[in-house]
Design a protein around this motif. Structure first.
Motif, PDB file in Angstrom:
ATOM      1  N   CYS A  44      10.078  11.047   2.746  1.00 19.64           N
ATOM      2  CA  CYS A  44      10.259   9.592   2.711  1.00 19.64           C
ATOM      3  C   CYS A  44       8.958   8.908   2.291  1.00 19.64           C
ATOM      4  CB  CYS A  44      10.692   9.092   4.084  1.00 19.64           C
ATOM      5  SG  CYS A  44       9.402   9.259   5.327  1.00 19.64           S
ATOM      6  N   ALA A  45       9.068   7.631   2.014  1.00 17.44           N
ATOM      7  CA  ALA A  45       7.926   6.859   1.520  1.00 17.44           C
ATOM      8  C   ALA A  45       6.744   6.907   2.486  1.00 17.44           C
ATOM      9  CB  ALA A  45       8.344   5.410   1.286  1.00 17.44           C
ATOM     10  N   ILE A  46       7.013   6.796   3.767  1.00 24.47           N
ATOM     11  CA  ILE A  46       5.900   6.754   4.726  1.00 24.47           C
ATOM     12  C   ILE A  46       5.168   8.090   4.772  1.00 24.47           C
ATOM     13  CG2 ILE A  46       5.344   6.621   7.198  1.00 24.47           C
ATOM     14  CD1 ILE A  46       7.291   4.320   7.425  1.00 24.47           C
ATOM     15  N   SER A  47       5.909   9.191   4.793  1.00 19.42           N
ATOM     16  CA  SER A  47       5.249  10.499   4.873  1.00 19.42           C
ATOM     17  C   SER A  47       4.412  10.765   3.629  1.00 19.42           C
ATOM     18  CB  SER A  47       6.282  11.620   5.059  1.00 19.42           C
ATOM     19  OG  SER A  47       7.053  11.808   3.883  1.00 19.42           O
ATOM     20  N   GLN A  48       4.946  10.407   2.473  1.00 20.47           N
ATOM     21  CA  GLN A  48       4.243  10.694   1.222  1.00 20.47           C
ATOM     22  C   GLN A  48       3.017   9.789   1.052  1.00 20.47           C
ATOM     23  OE1 GLN A  48       5.504  13.437  -0.882  1.00 20.47           O
ATOM     24  NE2 GLN A  48       6.362  13.616   1.159  1.00 20.47           N
ATOM     25  N   ALA A  49       3.182   8.514   1.379  1.00 12.96           N
ATOM     26  CA  ALA A  49       2.046   7.589   1.275  1.00 12.96           C
ATOM     27  C   ALA A  49       0.955   7.995   2.256  1.00 12.96           C
ATOM     28  CB  ALA A  49       2.502   6.158   1.548  1.00 12.96           C
ATOM     29  N   SER A  50       1.369   8.408   3.437  1.00 16.27           N
ATOM     30  CA  SER A  50       0.401   8.743   4.471  1.00 16.27           C
ATOM     31  C   SER A  50      -0.440   9.954   4.073  1.00 16.27           C
ATOM     32  CB  SER A  50       1.132   9.016   5.787  1.00 16.27           C
ATOM     33  OG  SER A  50       0.201   9.281   6.809  1.00 16.27           O
ATOM     34  N   VAL A  51       0.198  10.974   3.510  1.00 18.89           N
ATOM     35  CA  VAL A  51      -0.560  12.173   3.136  1.00 18.89           C
ATOM     36  C   VAL A  51      -1.461  11.878   1.933  1.00 18.89           C
ATOM     37  CG1 VAL A  51       1.249  13.236   1.704  1.00 18.89           C
ATOM     38  CG2 VAL A  51      -0.446  14.681   2.795  1.00 18.89           C
ATOM     39  N   ASP A  52      -1.011  11.021   1.031  1.00 14.41           N
ATOM     40  CA  ASP A  52      -1.834  10.664  -0.126  1.00 14.41           C
ATOM     41  C   ASP A  52      -3.081   9.893   0.331  1.00 14.41           C
ATOM     42  OD1 ASP A  52      -1.736  11.020  -3.045  1.00 14.41           O
ATOM     43  OD2 ASP A  52      -1.859   8.837  -3.117  1.00 14.41           O
ATOM     44  N   ALA A 103      -5.665   3.913   5.457  1.00 15.58           N
ATOM     45  CA  ALA A 103      -4.657   4.501   6.335  1.00 15.58           C
ATOM     46  C   ALA A 103      -4.352   3.606   7.527  1.00 15.58           C
ATOM     47  CB  ALA A 103      -5.106   5.884   6.806  1.00 15.58           C
ATOM     48  N   ALA A 104      -5.276   2.693   7.835  1.00 11.79           N
ATOM     49  CA  ALA A 104      -5.043   1.745   8.921  1.00 11.79           C
ATOM     50  C   ALA A 104      -3.848   0.849   8.625  1.00 11.79           C
ATOM     51  CB  ALA A 104      -6.289   0.904   9.170  1.00 11.79           C
ATOM     52  N   ALA A 105      -3.464   0.773   7.355  1.00  6.47           N
ATOM     53  CA  ALA A 105      -2.299  -0.039   6.983  1.00  6.47           C
ATOM     54  C   ALA A 105      -1.027   0.474   7.646  1.00  6.47           C
ATOM     55  CB  ALA A 105      -2.119  -0.043   5.463  1.00  6.47           C
ATOM     56  N   LEU A 106      -1.044   1.713   8.075  1.00  9.63           N
ATOM     57  CA  LEU A 106       0.152   2.293   8.709  1.00  9.63           C
ATOM     58  C   LEU A 106       0.212   1.986  10.210  1.00  9.63           C
ATOM     59  CD1 LEU A 106       0.446   5.721   6.887  1.00  9.63           C
ATOM     60  CD2 LEU A 106       1.958   3.773   6.656  1.00  9.63           C
ATOM     61  N   ILE A 137       0.840  -1.201   0.000  1.00  5.30           N
ATOM     62  CA  ILE A 137       0.000   0.000   0.000  1.00  5.30           C
ATOM     63  C   ILE A 137       0.875   1.251   0.000  1.00  5.30           C
ATOM     64  CG2 ILE A 137      -1.638   1.349   1.375  1.00  5.30           C
ATOM     65  CD1 ILE A 137      -2.982  -1.299   2.150  1.00  5.30           C
ATOM     66  N   VAL A 138       1.927   1.243   0.812  1.00  4.26           N
ATOM     67  CA  VAL A 138       2.848   2.381   0.857  1.00  4.26           C
ATOM     68  C   VAL A 138       3.516   2.574  -0.510  1.00  4.26           C
ATOM     69  CG1 VAL A 138       5.011   3.235   1.853  1.00  4.26           C
ATOM     70  CG2 VAL A 138       3.225   2.304   3.347  1.00  4.26           C
ATOM     71  N   ASN A 139       3.967   1.481  -1.107  1.00  6.00           N
ATOM     72  CA  ASN A 139       4.603   1.557  -2.429  1.00  6.00           C
ATOM     73  C   ASN A 139       3.667   2.121  -3.476  1.00  6.00           C
ATOM     74  OD1 ASN A 139       7.123   0.665  -1.830  1.00  6.00           O
ATOM     75  ND2 ASN A 139       6.707  -1.474  -2.290  1.00  6.00           N
ATOM     76  N   GLU A 140       2.440   1.611  -3.461  1.00  3.64           N
ATOM     77  CA  GLU A 140       1.453   2.018  -4.450  1.00  3.64           C
ATOM     78  C   GLU A 140       1.212   3.533  -4.389  1.00  3.64           C
ATOM     79  OE1 GLU A 140       0.222   0.356  -6.864  1.00  3.64           O
ATOM     80  OE2 GLU A 140      -1.243   1.858  -7.514  1.00  3.64           O
ATOM     81  N   HIS A 141       1.090   4.055  -3.178  1.00  9.25           N
ATOM     82  CA  HIS A 141       0.828   5.490  -3.046  1.00  9.25           C
ATOM     83  C   HIS A 141       2.053   6.330  -3.399  1.00  9.25           C
ATOM     84  CE1 HIS A 141      -3.295   5.847  -1.530  1.00  9.25           C
ATOM     85  NE2 HIS A 141      -3.096   4.644  -1.050  1.00  9.25           N
ATOM     86  N   ASN A 142       3.238   5.744  -3.270  1.00  6.60           N
ATOM     87  CA  ASN A 142       4.447   6.461  -3.662  1.00  6.60           C
ATOM     88  C   ASN A 142       4.637   6.486  -5.163  1.00  6.60           C
ATOM     89  OD1 ASN A 142       6.343   7.586  -1.566  1.00  6.60           O
ATOM     90  ND2 ASN A 142       5.672   5.695  -0.614  1.00  6.60           N
ATOM     91  N   LEU A 143       4.384   5.332  -5.785  1.00  6.97           N
ATOM     92  CA  LEU A 143       4.585   5.226  -7.226  1.00  6.97           C
ATOM     93  C   LEU A 143       3.480   5.953  -7.989  1.00  6.97           C
ATOM     94  CD1 LEU A 143       5.652   1.479  -7.452  1.00  6.97           C
ATOM     95  CD2 LEU A 143       7.112   3.479  -7.773  1.00  6.97           C
ATOM     96  N   HIS A 144       2.279   5.861  -7.467  1.00  2.00           N
ATOM     97  CA  HIS A 144       1.133   6.455  -8.174  1.00  2.00           C
ATOM     98  C   HIS A 144       0.324   7.338  -7.241  1.00  2.00           C
ATOM     99  CE1 HIS A 144       2.090   3.526 -11.256  1.00  2.00           C
ATOM    100  NE2 HIS A 144       1.997   2.566 -10.361  1.00  2.00           N
ATOM    101  N   PRO A 145       0.921   8.431  -6.785  1.00  2.00           N
ATOM    102  CA  PRO A 145       0.155   9.311  -5.891  1.00  2.00           C
ATOM    103  C   PRO A 145      -1.039   9.905  -6.635  1.00  2.00           C
ATOM    104  CG  PRO A 145       2.208  10.363  -6.547  1.00  2.00           C
ATOM    105  CD  PRO A 145       2.248   8.968  -7.100  1.00  2.00           C
ATOM    106  N   VAL A 146      -2.165   9.973  -5.955  1.00  2.00           N
ATOM    107  CA  VAL A 146      -3.384  10.445  -6.600  1.00  2.00           C
ATOM    108  C   VAL A 146      -3.571  11.945  -6.400  1.00  2.00           C
ATOM    109  CG1 VAL A 146      -5.898  10.129  -6.715  1.00  2.00           C
ATOM    110  CG2 VAL A 146      -4.423   8.183  -6.171  1.00  2.00           C
TER     111      VAL A 146
END
Ligand code: ZN
Length: 147
Positions: free
Chosen positions: A63-71, A112-115, A10-19
């Motif tokens: 970093c990946a976590i910050s960017q995935a989390s905000v997305d 977001a619960a994935a975090l 999930i983190v990777n997905e949001h980093n590679l393809h932020p919406v």
């Protein structure tokens, strides 16, 4: 699928393809959020009409976590009232700090619960909560907006 693997995907997905990454035209609220301990630096932009969050975008890097989390956060709060978004931020931060553990609150956070596992990585807590903290701050103190 193993939970850790799911979390990573999930983190990777949001980093590679932020919406929601990019610059918004005529945002109502803008606030920069910085996490100096990691170098995460985001500028959150919100469109709010009649108390409803209509759109959310962010710009910046980190970093990946910050960017995935905000997305993920943007996904979660679009269409919600300001009050609901603030409440969700409280739940998210509580979950990351290991203080909110009831299933209902965590399920309400959806992806977001994935975090949740970040709760076991103290060095990454600030990364995970950066976007949520920034959102809560600007909704509670719109006079701080840099728009
Ligand atoms: Zn970070």
């Amino acid at each position: 699928m193993e939970l850790k693997q799911l979390y990573r995907e999930i983190v990777n997905e949001h980093n590679l393809h932020p919406v929601h990454k990019g610059k918004m035209e005529n945002p109502d609220l803008v606030l920069r959020g910085v996490n100096p301990s990691c170098g995460d630096d985001i500028t959150l932009q919100l469109k709010v009409k009649d108390g409803i969050i209509e759109d959310v975008m962010y710009d910046g890097s980190g970093c990946a976590i910050s960017q995935a989390s905000v997305d993920m956060m943007a996904d979660q709060i679009i269409g919600k009232t300001k009050e609901d978004a603030i409440k969700m931020a409280g739940n998210f931060v509580g979950m990351i700090k290991g203080e909110v553990t009831d299933e209902e609150s965590i399920e309400a956070l959806d992806e977001a619960a994935a975090l949740q596992d970040v709760a076991h990585m103290p060095a990454r807590v600030k990364c995970a909560v950066l976007g949520w903290h920034t959102m809560q701050e600007i909704l509670e103190h719109p006079e701080k907006s840099q728009s």
